[in-house]
Design a protein around this motif. Structure first.
Motif, PDB file in Angstrom:
ATOM      1  N   TYR A 109       0.842  -1.185   0.000  1.00 34.65           N
ATOM      2  CA  TYR A 109       0.000   0.000   0.000  1.00 34.65           C
ATOM      3  C   TYR A 109       0.883   1.244   0.000  1.00 34.65           C
ATOM      4  O   TYR A 109       2.004   1.235   0.489  1.00 34.65           O
ATOM      5  CB  TYR A 109      -0.884   0.062   1.255  1.00 34.65           C
ATOM      6  CG  TYR A 109      -1.982  -0.963   1.299  1.00 34.65           C
ATOM      7  CD1 TYR A 109      -1.766  -2.211   1.870  1.00 34.65           C
ATOM      8  CD2 TYR A 109      -3.243  -0.688   0.788  1.00 34.65           C
ATOM      9  CE1 TYR A 109      -2.770  -3.164   1.910  1.00 34.65           C
ATOM     10  CE2 TYR A 109      -4.264  -1.626   0.830  1.00 34.65           C
ATOM     11  CZ  TYR A 109      -4.013  -2.857   1.394  1.00 34.65           C
ATOM     12  OH  TYR A 109      -5.028  -3.793   1.439  1.00 34.65           O
ATOM     13  N   LEU A 145      -4.091   0.638  -2.503  1.00 30.27           N
ATOM     14  CA  LEU A 145      -3.552  -0.683  -2.773  1.00 30.27           C
ATOM     15  C   LEU A 145      -2.781  -0.636  -4.087  1.00 30.27           C
ATOM     16  O   LEU A 145      -3.334  -0.307  -5.136  1.00 30.27           O
ATOM     17  CB  LEU A 145      -4.673  -1.717  -2.862  1.00 30.27           C
ATOM     18  CG  LEU A 145      -4.245  -3.139  -3.188  1.00 30.27           C
ATOM     19  CD1 LEU A 145      -3.366  -3.717  -2.083  1.00 30.27           C
ATOM     20  CD2 LEU A 145      -5.463  -4.022  -3.413  1.00 30.27           C
ATOM     21  N   PHE A 199       3.544   0.856   2.750  1.00 26.98           N
ATOM     22  CA  PHE A 199       3.312  -0.197   3.729  1.00 26.98           C
ATOM     23  C   PHE A 199       3.226  -1.554   3.048  1.00 26.98           C
ATOM     24  O   PHE A 199       2.610  -1.694   1.985  1.00 26.98           O
ATOM     25  CB  PHE A 199       1.999   0.037   4.486  1.00 26.98           C
ATOM     26  CG  PHE A 199       2.052   1.131   5.504  1.00 26.98           C
ATOM     27  CD1 PHE A 199       1.459   2.354   5.259  1.00 26.98           C
ATOM     28  CD2 PHE A 199       2.688   0.930   6.725  1.00 26.98           C
ATOM     29  CE1 PHE A 199       1.497   3.366   6.196  1.00 26.98           C
ATOM     30  CE2 PHE A 199       2.735   1.934   7.676  1.00 26.98           C
ATOM     31  CZ  PHE A 199       2.137   3.156   7.406  1.00 26.98           C
ATOM     32  N   LEU A 245      -4.927   5.320   1.949  1.00 25.68           N
ATOM     33  CA  LEU A 245      -4.228   4.045   1.751  1.00 25.68           C
ATOM     34  C   LEU A 245      -4.636   3.457   0.398  1.00 25.68           C
ATOM     35  O   LEU A 245      -5.734   2.955   0.228  1.00 25.68           O
ATOM     36  CB  LEU A 245      -4.571   3.066   2.863  1.00 25.68           C
ATOM     37  CG  LEU A 245      -3.777   3.170   4.143  1.00 25.68           C
ATOM     38  CD1 LEU A 245      -4.504   2.526   5.293  1.00 25.68           C
ATOM     39  CD2 LEU A 245      -2.396   2.534   3.978  1.00 25.68           C
TER      40      LEU A 245
END
Lengths: 112, 111
Positions: A35, A45, A91, A43
């Protein structure tokens, strides 16, 4: 205490340089996500894998981003060439499906 | 911190009060709905989930409600504490394991 490990934690690089971010998922997890978190987009993807196979990378700019899982203990996200708009926190998360994903601490990327 | 200073809706509550955080989702095909908590400098952390065939699930101090008719999800936190201050995200997942996050809500707890 099992956890997702991301390296580096911080990266400052010049525009045009290659950036590689690494992730060690939790042992035994079969799903891995990447992410990107920015102020404007929340956030996003970028890509995700199940059993090391890429399932969806439609959120990733294909011309400069690539995501791979060379083996079950390593996931990589590469940007080449990097641009200032790529500055964000990236992330990695791993899980066993059903929505319960465990996140790493993130890599804060700054492209100048 | 790693929440990168998001421009988010903010809910301010007094310590000890109950908090309700709402989320609208878009995909009728989602199988799971999940709430995550993100504290400053950290990655999102799983709180609670609910399957699409349920309308309520309770955890420790938290309750998730799902209304599929209006595609609405809520997180209720009982007796909110200063440690609950964070950004809360709802997320949805299809049977393909694709996990999509919604926009977050910042919860601020005042003494």
């Amino acid at each position: 205490d099992a956890r997702v490990t991301q390296t580096p934690r911080h990266k400052v690089t010049e525009m045009g340089q290659e950036v590689t971010m690494r992730c060690q998922p939790i042992l035994g997890h079969n799903t891995v996500f990447w992410y990107r978190q920015t102020m404007m987009q929340g956030l996003e993807l970028l890509a995700y894998f199940r059993n090391r196979a890429p399932l969806d990378d439609s959120g990733m700019p294909k011309d400069r981003f690539s995501a791979e899982m060379p083996d079950a203990t390593l996931a990589t996200l590469k940007i080449q060439p990097s641009e200032p708009r790529d500055s964000a926190v990236y992330f990695c998360a791993s899980g066993l499906g059903q929505g319960r994903a465990f996140f790493g601490q993130g890599t804060r990327l700054t492209v100048v | 911190g790693e929440s990168v200073g998001l421009h988010l809706p903010t809910l301010s509550v007094q310590e000890g009060d109950n908090s309700i955080i709402n989320c609208a989702y878009s995909n009728s095909a989602s199988d799971y709905f999940i709430w995550y908590k993100q504290e400053s400098g950290k990655g999102p952390q799983f709180i609670i989930d609910i399957r699409s065939n349920m309308d309520k699930r309770q955890g420790q101090r938290v309750t998730v409600l799902l209304n599929k008719t209006v595609k609405h999800l809520s997180l209720q936190i009982a007796a909110t504490q200063p440690g609950d201050s964070a950004v809360y995200f709802c997320a949805e997942m299809e049977n393909t394991d694709k996990l999509i996050f919604g926009t977050g809500t910042r919860l601020q707890v005042f003494p």
